[in-house]
Scaffold this active site. Structure first.
Site, PDB file in Angstrom:
ATOM      1  N   CYS A 122      -2.785  10.478  -4.867  1.00  0.00           N
ATOM      2  CA  CYS A 122      -3.859  10.856  -3.950  1.00  0.00           C
ATOM      3  C   CYS A 122      -4.459   9.582  -3.388  1.00  0.00           C
ATOM      4  CB  CYS A 122      -4.914  11.650  -4.718  1.00  0.00           C
ATOM      5  SG  CYS A 122      -6.353  12.059  -3.706  1.00  0.00           S
ATOM      6  N   CYS A 140      -1.996  10.417   3.265  1.00  0.00           N
ATOM      7  CA  CYS A 140      -2.501  11.488   2.399  1.00  0.00           C
ATOM      8  C   CYS A 140      -1.246  12.176   1.896  1.00  0.00           C
ATOM      9  CB  CYS A 140      -3.381  12.461   3.175  1.00  0.00           C
ATOM     10  SG  CYS A 140      -3.747  13.984   2.267  1.00  0.00           S
TER      11      CYS A 140
HETATM   12  N1  DGL Z   1      -3.775  14.402  -1.308  1.00  0.00           N
HETATM   13  C1  DGL Z   1      -4.973  13.674  -1.125  1.00  0.00           C
HETATM   14  C2  DGL Z   1      -4.673  12.285  -0.557  1.00  0.00           C
HETATM   15  O1  DGL Z   1      -3.588  11.751  -0.701  1.00  0.00           O
HETATM   16  C3  DGL Z   1      -6.145  14.217  -0.385  1.00  0.00           C
HETATM   17  C4  DGL Z   1      -6.507  15.607  -0.110  1.00  0.00           C
HETATM   18  C5  DGL Z   1      -7.984  15.908  -0.329  1.00  0.00           C
HETATM   19  O2  DGL Z   1      -8.831  15.681   0.563  1.00  0.00           O
HETATM   20  O3  DGL Z   1      -8.271  16.346  -1.442  1.00  0.00           O
HETATM   21  O4  DGL Z   1      -5.535  11.655   0.007  1.00  0.00           O
END
Ligand code: DGL
Length: 286
Positions: free
Chosen positions: A87, A202
Site C-alpha cells: 500500500c 496505488c
Molecule cells: N492500495 C492503497 C495504495 O497502494 C490505497 C487505497 C486506499 O486509499 O486505501 O495506496
C-alpha cells in the site's frame, strides 16, 4: 525507492517462510500475485484492513496509529517472517514507525518514480495515486531525488481505489467515471511534449489497467512496481524452491468483512485466496 527495506534480514529464516501481504483493501492482491510467482513455496497471509478502507482519506496521525494497531494484531496472530506493506498510502508514511516497533522485516511499496524517470523519453511523467500519497512529503522527496529533470504531474484520484474494489467484486464502474479520474494524467506542454509514462502509485490501480489502456487518450507506459517488490522479497528471503508446487491457498484476513459478497469471494478464490477469516477491528474513529 520502490521496495526500500530494513536491509539484510539478520535472523535465521525458516525454510518455508510465511509472508504477510498487507493493504487497506484488495489492491495488495496485485503485489501478492507477483510475490507468489517469485516464491511459490512460501506460505501466505493476505491481510486487508477493509474496516478502515480507504486509507487515502485518513489523516497522517490517524493512519500511523491504525496501521501500528492492526499490524500488532496481525504479527501476533500469524508470526510472519516478512511483511509486504502493499500500500503506497501506508508505506509512504508508516514504514519508519513499523520498523521501530517490530523486529519483523518490512518491504514497502512506494511510487515507482525512479523507473518512470528512466523510462520516459518526453520527460513528461504522471503519478497516479491516492490523495494521501500525493500529499506525502516522502512522495515529493522521491520526485525531487529521481525525477527533477522531468515535468511530473501528481494526480490524487479520489475514487479510483473504490472503483477497483467494485471491479473485483463484479460491479465495474462505467467508462466515463473512470476516464474522469485518469484524465489529469494526460498532459501536453506548451512545447508539444506530452506524458508518455504514468506511475501506478496505488496497488489497486493495476486491477484496472486493461480499462485504463482502453480509455487513455493516447498510449503511455504504465509502471507497476509489483515485479520490483517481488525481486526485493527474493533478495531478503532467498529464491526458495521455484519449482515447488504452491504450498497452500493464501489465507485471507479481513478487519471488517462487510464487502465480502459471494462474487467477491469467488474473485478472491480465483486469485488463490482460499480460507477467509474476519478478525473484527473496527476503525472506531467516527
Ligand atoms: N492500495 C492503497 C495504495 O497502494 C490505497 C487505497 C486506499 O486509499 O486505501 O495506496
Amino acid at each position: 525507492m520502490a521496495g526500500a527495506t530494513t536491509g539484510a534480514v539478520a535472523r535465521k529464516l525458516a525454510p518455508t517462510p510465511t509472508i504477510l501481504v498487507f493493504d487497506s483493501g484488495l489492491g495488495g492482491l496485485t503485489v501478492l500475485e507477483q510475490v507468489r510467482r517469485a516464491r511459490p513455496d512460501a506460505a501466505y497471509v493476505y491481510a486487508a484492513d477493509d474496516a478502515a478502507f480507504p486509507y487515502g482519506r485518513l489523516s497522517e496521525p490517524v493512519l500511523v496509529e491504525r496501521v501500528l494497531t492492526v499490524m500488532d494484531r496481525l504479527i501476533s496472530l500469524h508470526a510472519p517472517d516478512l511483511v509486504v506493506v502493499a500500500c503506497n498510502t501506508a508505506s509512504t508514511l508508516v514504514l519508519p514507525a513499523l520498523r521501530q516497533r517490530f523486529v519483523t522485516p518490512f518491504v514497502g511499496v512506494v511510487p515507482p518514480i525512479k523507473p518512470a524517470a528512466e523510462a520516459t523519453r518526453s520527460r513528461v511523467v504522471s503519478l497516479l495515486a491516492t490523495p494521501g500519497t500525493v500529499a506525502r512529503a516522502y512522495t515529493h522527496e522521491l520526485v525531487e531525488t529521481y525525477a527533477s529533470a522531468c515535468a511530473v504531474t501528481l494526480v490524487g484520484a479520489p475514487n479510483l481505489a473504490g472503483f477497483a474494489e467494485a471491479e473485483l467484486a463484479g460491479s465495474p464502474v462505467d467508462d466515463a467515471a473512470l476516464a474522469r479520474e485518469i484524465a489529469p494524467c494526460f498532459v501536453t506542454l506548451e512545447d508539444g511534449r506530452r506524458t508518455d509514462v504514468v506511475c501506478l502509485a496505488c496497488t489497486h490501480y493495476p486491477l484496472l489497467l486493461p480499462r485504463f489502456q482502453a480509455l487513455a487518450p493516447w498510449p503511455v507506459t504504465w509502471i507497476d512496481p509489483a515485479p520490483a517488490i517481488a525481486r526485493r522479497v527474493m533478495q531478503l528471503l532467498g529464491p526458495g524452491d521455484r519449482n515447488a508446487p504452491d504450498a497452500a491457498p493464501v489465507f485471507g484476513a479481513f478487519t471488517g468483512g462487510a464487502g465480502l459478497t459471494a462474487p467477491l469471494r469467488r474473485s478472491l478464490a480465483a486469485r488463490g485466496v482460499g480460507g477467509i477469516a474476519v478478525e473484527a477491528m473496527p476503525l472506531g474513529l467516527q
